[in-house]
Design an enzyme around this catalytic site. Structure first.
Site, PDB file in Angstrom:
ATOM      1  CB  CYS A  27     -51.202   6.451  15.128  1.00 27.33           C
ATOM      2  SG  CYS A  27     -52.392   5.249  15.707  1.00 27.33           S
TER       3      CYS A  27
ATOM      4  CG  HIS B 171     -52.940   7.937  11.630  1.00 28.58           C
ATOM      5  ND1 HIS B 171     -52.577   6.635  11.360  1.00 28.58           N
ATOM      6  CD2 HIS B 171     -53.732   7.890  12.736  1.00 28.58           C
ATOM      7  CE1 HIS B 171     -53.133   5.841  12.272  1.00 28.58           C
ATOM      8  NE2 HIS B 171     -53.838   6.577  13.108  1.00 28.58           N
TER       9      HIS B 171
ATOM     10  CG  ASN C 119     -55.933   3.411  13.127  1.00 32.87           C
ATOM     11  OD1 ASN C 119     -54.764   3.200  12.831  1.00 32.87           O
ATOM     12  ND2 ASN C 119     -56.294   4.249  14.073  1.00 32.87           N
TER      13      ASN C 119
HETATM   14  C1  COA Z   1     -64.953   5.744  18.078  1.00 34.50           C
HETATM   15  C2  COA Z   1     -65.838   6.731  17.358  1.00 34.50           C
HETATM   16  C3  COA Z   1     -66.062   6.261  15.935  1.00 34.50           C
HETATM   17  C4  COA Z   1     -67.186   6.754  18.078  1.00 34.50           C
HETATM   18  O1  COA Z   1     -68.044   7.674  17.437  1.00 34.50           O
HETATM   19  P1  COA Z   1     -68.852   8.736  18.302  1.00 34.50           P
HETATM   20  O2  COA Z   1     -69.704   9.466  17.349  1.00 34.50           O
HETATM   21  O3  COA Z   1     -67.874   9.517  19.102  1.00 34.50           O
HETATM   22  O4  COA Z   1     -69.750   7.819  19.177  1.00 34.50           O
HETATM   23  P2  COA Z   1     -69.829   7.724  20.762  1.00 34.50           P
HETATM   24  O5  COA Z   1     -68.529   7.275  21.328  1.00 34.50           O
HETATM   25  O6  COA Z   1     -70.429   8.995  21.272  1.00 34.50           O
HETATM   26  O7  COA Z   1     -70.861   6.579  20.894  1.00 34.50           O
HETATM   27  C5  COA Z   1     -72.196   6.724  20.454  1.00 34.50           C
HETATM   28  C6  COA Z   1     -72.894   5.429  20.761  1.00 34.50           C
HETATM   29  O8  COA Z   1     -72.432   4.425  19.858  1.00 34.50           O
HETATM   30  C7  COA Z   1     -72.055   3.267  20.571  1.00 34.50           C
HETATM   31  N1  COA Z   1     -71.009   2.582  19.858  1.00 34.50           N
HETATM   32  C8  COA Z   1     -69.674   2.654  20.021  1.00 34.50           C
HETATM   33  N2  COA Z   1     -69.063   1.827  19.159  1.00 34.50           N
HETATM   34  C9  COA Z   1     -70.039   1.231  18.440  1.00 34.50           C
HETATM   35  C10 COA Z   1     -70.037   0.286  17.410  1.00 34.50           C
HETATM   36  N3  COA Z   1     -68.916  -0.238  16.912  1.00 34.50           N
HETATM   37  N4  COA Z   1     -71.227  -0.085  16.887  1.00 34.50           N
HETATM   38  C11 COA Z   1     -72.378   0.403  17.360  1.00 34.50           C
HETATM   39  N5  COA Z   1     -72.456   1.315  18.350  1.00 34.50           N
HETATM   40  C12 COA Z   1     -71.279   1.713  18.881  1.00 34.50           C
HETATM   41  C13 COA Z   1     -71.607   3.792  21.905  1.00 34.50           C
HETATM   42  O9  COA Z   1     -71.660   2.767  22.873  1.00 34.50           O
HETATM   43  C14 COA Z   1     -72.607   4.883  22.151  1.00 34.50           C
HETATM   44  O10 COA Z   1     -73.773   4.306  22.640  1.00 34.50           O
HETATM   45  P3  COA Z   1     -74.640   5.056  23.770  1.00 34.50           P
HETATM   46  O11 COA Z   1     -75.022   6.370  23.149  1.00 34.50           O
HETATM   47  O12 COA Z   1     -75.761   4.116  23.998  1.00 34.50           O
HETATM   48  O13 COA Z   1     -73.714   5.214  24.932  1.00 34.50           O
HETATM   49  C15 COA Z   1     -65.251   8.170  17.355  1.00 34.50           C
HETATM   50  O14 COA Z   1     -65.298   8.705  18.654  1.00 34.50           O
HETATM   51  C16 COA Z   1     -63.858   8.206  16.867  1.00 34.50           C
HETATM   52  O15 COA Z   1     -63.592   7.901  15.727  1.00 34.50           O
HETATM   53  N6  COA Z   1     -62.882   8.626  17.697  1.00 34.50           N
HETATM   54  C17 COA Z   1     -61.514   8.678  17.335  1.00 34.50           C
HETATM   55  C18 COA Z   1     -60.999   7.273  17.272  1.00 34.50           C
HETATM   56  C19 COA Z   1     -59.626   7.173  16.708  1.00 34.50           C
HETATM   57  O16 COA Z   1     -59.376   7.651  15.648  1.00 34.50           O
HETATM   58  N7  COA Z   1     -58.723   6.489  17.426  1.00 34.50           N
HETATM   59  C20 COA Z   1     -57.426   6.231  16.980  1.00 34.50           C
HETATM   60  C21 COA Z   1     -56.640   7.491  16.935  1.00 34.50           C
HETATM   61  S1  COA Z   1     -55.052   7.167  16.352  1.00 34.50           S
END
Ligand code: COA
Length: 331
Positions: free
Chosen positions: A113, A258, A288
């Protein structure tokens, strides 16, 4: 010493719009969950006749047109992608071939990224040193063909989109215009919190049926960890750039972060104390697009007249590696 200016910008996104609702047909997710956690409403995914090279070409032609230049005025190509059309050679040479620029160097950048900003740093150094006068800088990504669109991969699958953005960089005679600085960083200690394990030349063989069964050919992420690093590193590196130039956040007219997640961009904005109207976001429409988010957003911002001459533009990125960086540009 010459200064590097953005002479033209352009972008291309595939025609196929994929809504959150469409994703919910193949995995356990919902529009509400995706919008609330990421701000993404839809993204563009390639169709079978799209390629990274083709998208890069469209964005480049757009950027050249805006610069009022012909392809044969380009002295070097820098192309950032984590999803090259082929394992090797890099997409840069295929773009070079399409542009008819035989002999012109083509450098592929693999810093995910942050690729566009690493590329900008290289292009800026080449231009300032006089080695090349005009550099075509491209960020292009096809994520959709490599992600797990089942419930197992839902945390990644809902985030990513495909697209390309390009910029023509060249020298400017105008005073007080151009790239002021670039600041780049990396921290490989956290490489595995956002990565794709296979196919891998560290494996013998590079990929097996077991790898595929286990989904090791799909990218994986420790989302919460990535989130924490992103909201720390991006404001930090913007402040580093401002301080190196004797500027403050008050001086920033437009920040293009980004586009990883709207919650990340919001937190970066708040940590820098910038008002909403000074931050450009388009993640709701494209998701993204990795190395392509910044050049796509920049091209859109230019098309919308969001940048006027003399404005201070701040760019910042964060991604797998980990890598992160910033650039300040006097528009
Ligand atoms: C991925 C992201 C949106 C997840 O949000 P979060 O609030 O951290 O959520 P968690 O990972 O704690 O997951 C919470 C629950 O949602 C679930 N979940 C994950 N993706 C899901 C989706 N697309 N739809 C529904 N539920 C989802 C998980 O399995 C988890 O379930 P559980 O509690 O039963 O285990 C967040 O962590 C994020 O944006 N991270 C950075 C990602 C990023 O920017 N990456 C690229 C960087 S360049």
């Amino acid at each position: 010493m010459p200064t590097t200016a953005f002479l033209g910008t352009g972008f291309y996104v595939p025609e196929r719009v994929v809504s959150n609702q469409e994703l919910s047909l193949s995995m356990d997710t919902s529009d509400d969950w995706i919008v609330e956690r990421t701000g993404i409403k839809e993204r563009r995914w390639v169709s079978e006749d799209d390629t990274g090279t083709g998208m890069a070409l469209s964005a480049s032609v757009d950027a050249l047109e805006q610069a009022g230049m012909e392809a044969d005025q380009v002295d070097a190509i820098v192309l950032a992608t984590l999803s090259p059309d082929h394992f090797f050679p890099g997409t840069g040479v295929f773009l070079q071939r399409e542009l008819g620029l035989v002999g012109v160097p083509a450098l592929d950048i693999r810093t995910q990224c942050t690729g566009f900003l690493y590329g900008l740093s290289v292009a800026d150094a080449w231009i300032k040193s006089g080695q090349y006068r005009t550099v075509l800088l491209v960020g292009v990504e096809i994520q959709s063909t490599g992600i797990d669109v089942t419930t197992r991969g839902r945390d990644m699958a809902v985030l990513f989109g495909d697209g390309a953005g390009a910029a023509v960089l060249g020298t400017t005679e105008e005073e007080n215009r151009g790239v002021l600085s670039t600041h780049l960083h990396a921290d490989g200690r956290h490489a595995e919190i956002l990565w794709c394990d296979a196919a891998s030349s560290a494996r013998h063989p590079r990929i097996t049926a077991d790898d595929i069964k286990a989904g090791r050919h799909y990218p994986t992420m420790v989302g919460k960890e990535v989130f924490k690093h992103a909201v720390t590193r991006m404001p930090e590196v913007v402040r580093e750039a401002l301080s190196a130039n004797g500027l403050t956040t008050e001086d920033v007219d437009l920040l293009i972060p980004h586009q990883a997640n709207l919650r990340i961009s919001e937190m970066v904005r708040r940590r820098l104390g910038l008002p909403e109207e000074r931050v450009y976001n388009n993640i709701d429409r494209y998701g993204n697009t990795t190395a392509a988010t910044i050049p796509i957003a920049l091209a859109e911002a230019v098309d919308q007249g969001r940048l006027k001459q003399g404005d201070l533009l701040a760019l910042t990125a964060f991604g797998s590696g980990l890598t992160w960086g910033s650039a300040l540009v006097r528009w």
